[in-house]
Motif scaffolding. Structure first.
Motif, PDB file in Angstrom:
ATOM      1  N   MET A   1      41.569 -21.745  -8.575  1.00  0.00           N
ATOM      2  CA  MET A   1      41.662 -20.295  -8.437  1.00  0.00           C
ATOM      3  C   MET A   1      43.102 -19.875  -8.216  1.00  0.00           C
ATOM      4  O   MET A   1      43.824 -20.497  -7.445  1.00  0.00           O
ATOM      5  CB  MET A   1      40.809 -19.808  -7.254  1.00  0.00           C
ATOM      6  CG  MET A   1      39.306 -19.947  -7.463  1.00  0.00           C
ATOM      7  SD  MET A   1      38.351 -19.520  -5.972  1.00  0.00           S
ATOM      8  CE  MET A   1      38.804 -17.805  -5.750  1.00  0.00           C
ATOM      9  N   THR A   5      43.115 -14.282  -7.629  1.00  0.00           N
ATOM     10  CA  THR A   5      41.665 -14.450  -7.474  1.00  0.00           C
ATOM     11  C   THR A   5      41.291 -14.624  -6.009  1.00  0.00           C
ATOM     12  O   THR A   5      40.301 -14.061  -5.534  1.00  0.00           O
ATOM     13  CB  THR A   5      41.183 -15.661  -8.282  1.00  0.00           C
ATOM     14  OG1 THR A   5      41.542 -15.489  -9.654  1.00  0.00           O
ATOM     15  CG2 THR A   5      39.662 -15.795  -8.184  1.00  0.00           C
ATOM     16  N   HIS A   6      42.093 -15.397  -5.278  1.00  0.00           N
ATOM     17  CA  HIS A   6      41.838 -15.589  -3.844  1.00  0.00           C
ATOM     18  C   HIS A   6      41.926 -14.262  -3.096  1.00  0.00           C
ATOM     19  O   HIS A   6      41.079 -13.956  -2.247  1.00  0.00           O
ATOM     20  CB  HIS A   6      42.837 -16.585  -3.259  1.00  0.00           C
ATOM     21  CG  HIS A   6      42.481 -18.011  -3.478  1.00  0.00           C
ATOM     22  ND1 HIS A   6      41.601 -18.697  -2.680  1.00  0.00           N
ATOM     23  CD2 HIS A   6      42.877 -18.887  -4.438  1.00  0.00           C
ATOM     24  CE1 HIS A   6      41.468 -19.938  -3.103  1.00  0.00           C
ATOM     25  NE2 HIS A   6      42.242 -20.079  -4.176  1.00  0.00           N
ATOM     26  N   PHE A   9      38.952 -12.117  -3.869  1.00  0.00           N
ATOM     27  CA  PHE A   9      37.769 -12.612  -3.159  1.00  0.00           C
ATOM     28  C   PHE A   9      37.797 -12.177  -1.698  1.00  0.00           C
ATOM     29  O   PHE A   9      36.782 -11.737  -1.146  1.00  0.00           O
ATOM     30  CB  PHE A   9      37.711 -14.140  -3.253  1.00  0.00           C
ATOM     31  CG  PHE A   9      36.641 -14.755  -2.402  1.00  0.00           C
ATOM     32  CD1 PHE A   9      35.307 -14.634  -2.734  1.00  0.00           C
ATOM     33  CD2 PHE A   9      36.971 -15.458  -1.248  1.00  0.00           C
ATOM     34  CE1 PHE A   9      34.312 -15.193  -1.939  1.00  0.00           C
ATOM     35  CE2 PHE A   9      35.995 -16.019  -0.448  1.00  0.00           C
ATOM     36  CZ  PHE A   9      34.660 -15.885  -0.801  1.00  0.00           C
ATOM     37  N   LEU A  41      33.351 -16.491  -8.958  1.00  0.00           N
ATOM     38  CA  LEU A  41      32.741 -17.774  -8.641  1.00  0.00           C
ATOM     39  C   LEU A  41      31.345 -17.847  -9.252  1.00  0.00           C
ATOM     40  O   LEU A  41      30.720 -16.801  -9.482  1.00  0.00           O
ATOM     41  CB  LEU A  41      32.621 -17.956  -7.118  1.00  0.00           C
ATOM     42  CG  LEU A  41      33.893 -18.066  -6.277  1.00  0.00           C
ATOM     43  CD1 LEU A  41      33.532 -17.949  -4.800  1.00  0.00           C
ATOM     44  CD2 LEU A  41      34.577 -19.385  -6.547  1.00  0.00           C
ATOM     45  N   GLU A  45      27.606 -21.274  -6.019  1.00  0.00           N
ATOM     46  CA  GLU A  45      28.693 -21.579  -5.087  1.00  0.00           C
ATOM     47  C   GLU A  45      28.904 -20.445  -4.090  1.00  0.00           C
ATOM     48  O   GLU A  45      29.084 -20.684  -2.889  1.00  0.00           O
ATOM     49  CB  GLU A  45      29.981 -21.832  -5.870  1.00  0.00           C
ATOM     50  CG  GLU A  45      31.135 -22.291  -4.998  1.00  0.00           C
ATOM     51  CD  GLU A  45      32.362 -22.669  -5.800  1.00  0.00           C
ATOM     52  OE1 GLU A  45      33.457 -22.764  -5.204  1.00  0.00           O
ATOM     53  OE2 GLU A  45      32.219 -22.870  -7.024  1.00  0.00           O
ATOM     54  N   VAL A  46      28.881 -19.195  -4.571  1.00  0.00           N
ATOM     55  CA  VAL A  46      29.102 -18.073  -3.658  1.00  0.00           C
ATOM     56  C   VAL A  46      27.935 -17.930  -2.686  1.00  0.00           C
ATOM     57  O   VAL A  46      28.115 -17.482  -1.546  1.00  0.00           O
ATOM     58  CB  VAL A  46      29.329 -16.763  -4.438  1.00  0.00           C
ATOM     59  CG1 VAL A  46      28.061 -16.260  -5.085  1.00  0.00           C
ATOM     60  CG2 VAL A  46      29.900 -15.683  -3.519  1.00  0.00           C
ATOM     61  N   ASP A 197      35.546 -27.801  -2.280  1.00  0.00           N
ATOM     62  CA  ASP A 197      36.119 -26.505  -2.663  1.00  0.00           C
ATOM     63  C   ASP A 197      35.394 -25.351  -1.973  1.00  0.00           C
ATOM     64  O   ASP A 197      36.022 -24.379  -1.538  1.00  0.00           O
ATOM     65  CB  ASP A 197      36.034 -26.325  -4.183  1.00  0.00           C
ATOM     66  CG  ASP A 197      36.992 -27.240  -4.927  1.00  0.00           C
ATOM     67  OD1 ASP A 197      37.943 -27.724  -4.302  1.00  0.00           O
ATOM     68  OD2 ASP A 197      36.773 -27.472  -6.134  1.00  0.00           O
ATOM     69  N   THR A 198      34.063 -25.468  -1.867  1.00  0.00           N
ATOM     70  CA  THR A 198      33.281 -24.429  -1.200  1.00  0.00           C
ATOM     71  C   THR A 198      33.630 -24.349   0.278  1.00  0.00           C
ATOM     72  O   THR A 198      33.736 -23.258   0.846  1.00  0.00           O
ATOM     73  CB  THR A 198      31.775 -24.711  -1.373  1.00  0.00           C
ATOM     74  OG1 THR A 198      31.456 -24.781  -2.762  1.00  0.00           O
ATOM     75  CG2 THR A 198      30.948 -23.613  -0.730  1.00  0.00           C
ATOM     76  N   LEU A 201      36.991 -22.664   0.645  1.00  0.00           N
ATOM     77  CA  LEU A 201      36.882 -21.224   0.401  1.00  0.00           C
ATOM     78  C   LEU A 201      36.262 -20.524   1.606  1.00  0.00           C
ATOM     79  O   LEU A 201      36.679 -19.430   1.993  1.00  0.00           O
ATOM     80  CB  LEU A 201      36.041 -20.982  -0.854  1.00  0.00           C
ATOM     81  CG  LEU A 201      36.170 -19.616  -1.523  1.00  0.00           C
ATOM     82  CD1 LEU A 201      37.598 -19.371  -1.974  1.00  0.00           C
ATOM     83  CD2 LEU A 201      35.226 -19.530  -2.715  1.00  0.00           C
TER      84      LEU A 201
END
Length: 257
Positions: A1, A5-6, A9, A41, A45-46, A197-198, A201
């Motif tokens: 990302m 994008t971060h 989010f 995402l 995952e989200v 990664d999740t 995040l």
């Protein structure tokens, strides 16, 4: 990302957290709706990120004195919703790639339903609903939480129609959502779907969720209930409508092919 994008989010997380603190629900609905529309995402995952952030939000929101709860109300909602989470997780695993469009359509419909519930003024019942109604509302809530961590509409609609105090409703919602999030997170972990990664995040967004939750609890904004409902209504309506607008062409293309 990418950095952009971060940041986008985190902006979505901030909007969802603010709405959650003001209304008692809508965190998962708004976040998953905005993330799906912006295609930041994958939905699976989200949904895991939402489970982690929901727990963080609940810890801050109900921190302090023992929250007001009624076991006769909480017990059927909690048991049925936890069973529903298991069913929702199973249903999510049974979907194949061709059915993702149906999931988006369902999610868009759920979000729009939630937005309408915020603006429709339903007069509370004079007498509490039957015991079985709590089991049904909790079960539907759990299934939606299992599918995409957004089980607000059925249980919110049910509780806000009961002759109950606002604090009791709010604390009940937060407790049920937190327990559902913990159950979903546990099942996902057992299935090996919790990626590094999740976790990163979630760790990135969790301080923002906890800080905003504390600030809104400490310094509640001077907004009327009507203004709050209108704000969340617009956000939900835009997110749900965009999801449906994306899903319908995909479904038409699939069935034409």
């Amino acid at each position: 990302m990418s950095l952009e994008t971060h940041l986008l989010f985190l902006f979505c997380v901030a909007l969802a957290t603010f709405a959650q603190c003001l209304t008692g629900f809508a965190f998962g609905l708004i976040l998953i709706g905005l993330v799906a529309v912006l295609q930041l995402l994958p939905l699976g995952e989200v949904a895991v990120v939402i489970s982690i952030l929901t727990l963080g939000n609940a810890l801050v929101t109900v921190a302090g004195p023992k929250p007001q709860l009624d076991r006769t109300i909480l017990t059927p909602l909690l048991i049925s919703s936890l069973l529903g989470v298991c069913l929702g997780i199973w249903g999510l695993g049974a979907l194949d790639g061709r059915q993702i469009a149906w999931l988006r359509l369902l999610l868009g419909g759920v979000i729009i339903l939630a937005s309408l519930m915020l603006v429709l003024q339903s007069k509370p019942r004079e007498q509490p609903s039957s015991f079985s109604a709590y089991w049904v509302a909790g079960g539907l809530c759990g299934v939606l939480n299992g599918l995409f961590s957004s089980g607000g509409p059925p249980i919110v609609y049910h509780l806000y129609r009961q002759p109950l105090a606002y604090e009791l409703i709010r604390n009940t919602l937060i407790t049920v959502f937190a327990c559902n999030a913990a159950m979903r997170l546990g099942l996902v972990t057992v299935q090996g779907q919790l990626s590094l990664d999740t976790l990163w995040l979630s760790a990135e967004a969790l301080p923002l969720v906890m800080l905003l939750s504390w600030l809104v609890r400490r310094y509640p904004p001077k907004l009327s209930l009507r203004a709050v409902r209108l704000l969340v209504f617009v956000l939900l309506l835009l997110a749900g409508g965009s999801l449906i607008a994306e899903a319908v062409p995909e479904l038409l293309a699939l069935y034409r092919g």
